[in-house]
Write a protein that holds these residues in place. Sequence first.
Motif, PDB file in Angstrom:
ATOM      1  N   ILE A 188       0.805  -1.226   0.000  1.00 29.24           N
ATOM      2  CA  ILE A 188       0.000   0.000   0.000  1.00 29.24           C
ATOM      3  C   ILE A 188       0.839   1.279   0.000  1.00 29.24           C
ATOM      4  N   PRO A 189       1.814   1.434   0.898  1.00 26.81           N
ATOM      5  CA  PRO A 189       2.594   2.677   0.852  1.00 26.81           C
ATOM      6  C   PRO A 189       3.259   2.836  -0.515  1.00 26.81           C
ATOM      7  N   PRO A 190       3.175   4.006  -1.112  1.00 28.67           N
ATOM      8  CA  PRO A 190       3.730   4.185  -2.461  1.00 28.67           C
ATOM      9  C   PRO A 190       5.249   4.038  -2.495  1.00 28.67           C
ATOM     10  N   LEU A 191       5.726   3.534  -3.611  1.00 29.10           N
ATOM     11  CA  LEU A 191       7.162   3.410  -3.817  1.00 29.10           C
ATOM     12  C   LEU A 191       7.758   4.772  -4.149  1.00 29.10           C
ATOM     13  N   ASP A 192       8.959   5.009  -3.678  1.00 28.63           N
ATOM     14  CA  ASP A 192       9.666   6.250  -3.981  1.00 28.63           C
ATOM     15  C   ASP A 192      11.087   5.901  -4.422  1.00 28.63           C
ATOM     16  N   TYR A 193      11.192   5.387  -5.643  1.00 29.60           N
ATOM     17  CA  TYR A 193      12.506   5.041  -6.180  1.00 29.60           C
ATOM     18  C   TYR A 193      13.394   6.280  -6.314  1.00 29.60           C
ATOM     19  N   ALA A 194      12.779   7.422  -6.646  1.00 24.99           N
ATOM     20  CA  ALA A 194      13.559   8.641  -6.863  1.00 24.99           C
ATOM     21  C   ALA A 194      14.337   9.031  -5.608  1.00 24.99           C
ATOM     22  N   LEU A 195      13.746   8.818  -4.429  1.00 17.87           N
ATOM     23  CA  LEU A 195      14.436   9.161  -3.188  1.00 17.87           C
ATOM     24  C   LEU A 195      15.657   8.273  -2.994  1.00 17.87           C
ATOM     25  N   VAL A 196      15.521   6.985  -3.298  1.00 10.81           N
ATOM     26  CA  VAL A 196      16.664   6.083  -3.150  1.00 10.81           C
ATOM     27  C   VAL A 196      17.770   6.466  -4.136  1.00 10.81           C
ATOM     28  N   GLN A 197      17.384   6.842  -5.350  1.00 14.51           N
ATOM     29  CA  GLN A 197      18.376   7.317  -6.315  1.00 14.51           C
ATOM     30  C   GLN A 197      19.085   8.574  -5.798  1.00 14.51           C
ATOM     31  N   GLN A 198      18.326   9.457  -5.147  1.00 14.58           N
ATOM     32  CA  GLN A 198      18.926  10.668  -4.595  1.00 14.58           C
ATOM     33  C   GLN A 198      19.908  10.335  -3.475  1.00 14.58           C
ATOM     34  N   ILE A 199      19.558   9.335  -2.676  1.00 13.82           N
ATOM     35  CA  ILE A 199      20.478   8.895  -1.618  1.00 13.82           C
ATOM     36  C   ILE A 199      21.803   8.442  -2.237  1.00 13.82           C
ATOM     37  N   VAL A 214      10.025  -4.726  -7.129  1.00 13.96           N
ATOM     38  CA  VAL A 214      10.767  -5.257  -8.275  1.00 13.96           C
ATOM     39  C   VAL A 214      10.373  -6.717  -8.476  1.00 13.96           C
ATOM     40  N   THR A 215       9.907  -7.035  -9.671  1.00 17.90           N
ATOM     41  CA  THR A 215       9.409  -8.393  -9.920  1.00 17.90           C
ATOM     42  C   THR A 215      10.094  -9.090 -11.089  1.00 17.90           C
ATOM     43  N   THR A 216      10.912  -8.372 -11.866  1.00 19.40           N
ATOM     44  CA  THR A 216      11.536  -8.979 -13.047  1.00 19.40           C
ATOM     45  C   THR A 216      13.000  -8.581 -13.147  1.00 19.40           C
ATOM     46  N   LEU A 217      13.740  -9.374 -13.899  1.00 20.30           N
ATOM     47  CA  LEU A 217      15.132  -9.042 -14.171  1.00 20.30           C
ATOM     48  C   LEU A 217      15.239  -7.769 -14.997  1.00 20.30           C
ATOM     49  N   ALA A 218      14.267  -7.548 -15.886  1.00 19.68           N
ATOM     50  CA  ALA A 218      14.294  -6.344 -16.705  1.00 19.68           C
ATOM     51  C   ALA A 218      14.221  -5.095 -15.827  1.00 19.68           C
ATOM     52  N   GLN A 219      13.346  -5.128 -14.809  1.00 23.31           N
ATOM     53  CA  GLN A 219      13.283  -4.002 -13.875  1.00 23.31           C
ATOM     54  C   GLN A 219      14.604  -3.814 -13.149  1.00 23.31           C
ATOM     55  N   ALA A 220      15.207  -4.920 -12.747  1.00 21.29           N
ATOM     56  CA  ALA A 220      16.489  -4.834 -12.043  1.00 21.29           C
ATOM     57  C   ALA A 220      17.541  -4.176 -12.933  1.00 21.29           C
ATOM     58  N   ARG A 221      17.599  -4.568 -14.193  1.00 23.97           N
ATOM     59  CA  ARG A 221      18.574  -3.962 -15.111  1.00 23.97           C
ATOM     60  C   ARG A 221      18.332  -2.468 -15.252  1.00 23.97           C
ATOM     61  N   ASP A 222      17.073  -2.079 -15.355  1.00 20.57           N
ATOM     62  CA  ASP A 222      16.753  -0.660 -15.504  1.00 20.57           C
ATOM     63  C   ASP A 222      17.211   0.143 -14.290  1.00 20.57           C
ATOM     64  N   LEU A 223      17.004  -0.412 -13.087  1.00 18.19           N
ATOM     65  CA  LEU A 223      17.393   0.295 -11.871  1.00 18.19           C
ATOM     66  C   LEU A 223      18.912   0.372 -11.737  1.00 18.19           C
ATOM     67  N   LEU A 224      19.601  -0.685 -12.130  1.00 13.59           N
ATOM     68  CA  LEU A 224      21.060  -0.643 -12.113  1.00 13.59           C
ATOM     69  C   LEU A 224      21.575   0.407 -13.098  1.00 13.59           C
ATOM     70  N   ALA A 225      20.892   0.527 -14.231  1.00 10.56           N
ATOM     71  CA  ALA A 225      21.312   1.498 -15.243  1.00 10.56           C
ATOM     72  C   ALA A 225      21.156   2.935 -14.746  1.00 10.56           C
ATOM     73  N   GLY A 230      22.730  -2.061  -6.569  1.00 12.44           N
ATOM     74  CA  GLY A 230      22.154  -3.393  -6.532  1.00 12.44           C
ATOM     75  C   GLY A 230      20.652  -3.344  -6.372  1.00 12.44           C
ATOM     76  N   VAL A 231      20.029  -4.483  -6.641  1.00 19.95           N
ATOM     77  CA  VAL A 231      18.579  -4.635  -6.549  1.00 19.95           C
ATOM     78  C   VAL A 231      18.292  -5.897  -5.749  1.00 19.95           C
ATOM     79  N   MET A 232      17.390  -5.773  -4.788  1.00 22.59           N
ATOM     80  CA  MET A 232      16.935  -6.927  -4.014  1.00 22.59           C
ATOM     81  C   MET A 232      15.512  -7.264  -4.427  1.00 22.59           C
ATOM     82  N   ILE A 233      15.283  -8.535  -4.755  1.00 19.64           N
ATOM     83  CA  ILE A 233      13.958  -9.007  -5.167  1.00 19.64           C
ATOM     84  C   ILE A 233      13.458  -9.996  -4.126  1.00 19.64           C
ATOM     85  N   GLY A 234      12.200  -9.854  -3.735  1.00 15.49           N
ATOM     86  CA  GLY A 234      11.630 -10.708  -2.703  1.00 15.49           C
ATOM     87  C   GLY A 234      10.696 -11.773  -3.238  1.00 15.49           C
ATOM     88  N   ARG A 235       9.407 -11.553  -3.104  1.00 16.27           N
ATOM     89  CA  ARG A 235       8.437 -12.598  -3.383  1.00 16.27           C
ATOM     90  C   ARG A 235       8.432 -13.105  -4.816  1.00 16.27           C
TER      91      ARG A 235
END
Length: 330
Positions: A188-199, A214-225, A230-235
């Motif tokens: 429910i709480p919204p994701l804030d990827y931009a804040l993590v990038q700013q960190i 994050v649910t796919t390898l493609a998303q992980a690649r995009d975030l690394l780019a 690094g990217v941590m994937i859970g469920r």
Amino acid sequence: MQDRPTKDHAHKLSVAPMMDWTDRHCRFFHRLMTRRAMLYTEMVTAPAVIHGPKPRLLDYSDAEHPIALQLGGSDPRELAQATAIARDWHYDEINLNVGCPSDRVQSGCFGAVLMERPALVADCVAAMIGESAVPVTVKCRIGVDDQLPEQILPDFIDRVSRAGVRHFVIHARKAWLQGLSPKENREIPPLDYALVQQIKRDFPDLTICINGGVTTLAQARDLLALGLDGVMIGRAAYHDPASVLIGADALWGEDHAPDPVAVVRAMHPYIAAHLGQGGRLHQITRHMLGLFTGRPGARHWRRTLSEGASRDGAGLDLLDRALDQVRLAA
């Protein structure tokens, strides 16, 4: 097994610590699909390590490396003692949980509630670092309750990094400690990827990994780019491990992508040894139900194992029958 990957290599992708899921059987299974990703234990509380059955809590197969032990707690002395005990198990990393929002964790004053106590977290990690032969890392949220993440997260990272932590895994959601269940806090709480990038921009010398949504390898690649380390994937890594983990080693330029059928066959000796020690088939196969998700025969695979693996005497013949269902459907 090839030479052990280093911790630095493992930062690009990791499988999140998940209670009741990422036990040693799950991790061995996941390691067959990726040689490089960091695997995390379920969270273990510091008092459990100190007073509990240490081999049952801490043992793992050498094949699981690189592997991190996640500890929960808020008493620097207890965390230091647990870290010292864990030295004999030679984990590649010790991680402090500052992200779990469950009521049980809050009542013990650890997990996400520690986002409100950065000075205490700094004391905890300093004590752990003093007893550790490997890096001590932190998994945290961007904030809790009415905190303003853009204000409190930079201060939290600054204080804890000055205590010696160089690697943070940041779940890019706030945690609401009252009113939301742990499941709802993952969604429910919204994701804030931009804040993590700013960190990462604000702390370029730190290793900053992102978690949440994050649910796919493609998303992980995009975030690394985007510059994250690094990217941590859970469920998703648990429910659809083949899609997330098979082929993940390409992030390191490695061509390791075993066929899921080959993964099942590679599990045979491990399962046979477990059964020979009096273990039950379902203790392992419950982690394998999602292996063929989205592929022909997946439903029959899941049904055969779900209905039969917990029965007395269930063994490798049942696993082979389930695999036959997949091959016949292909």
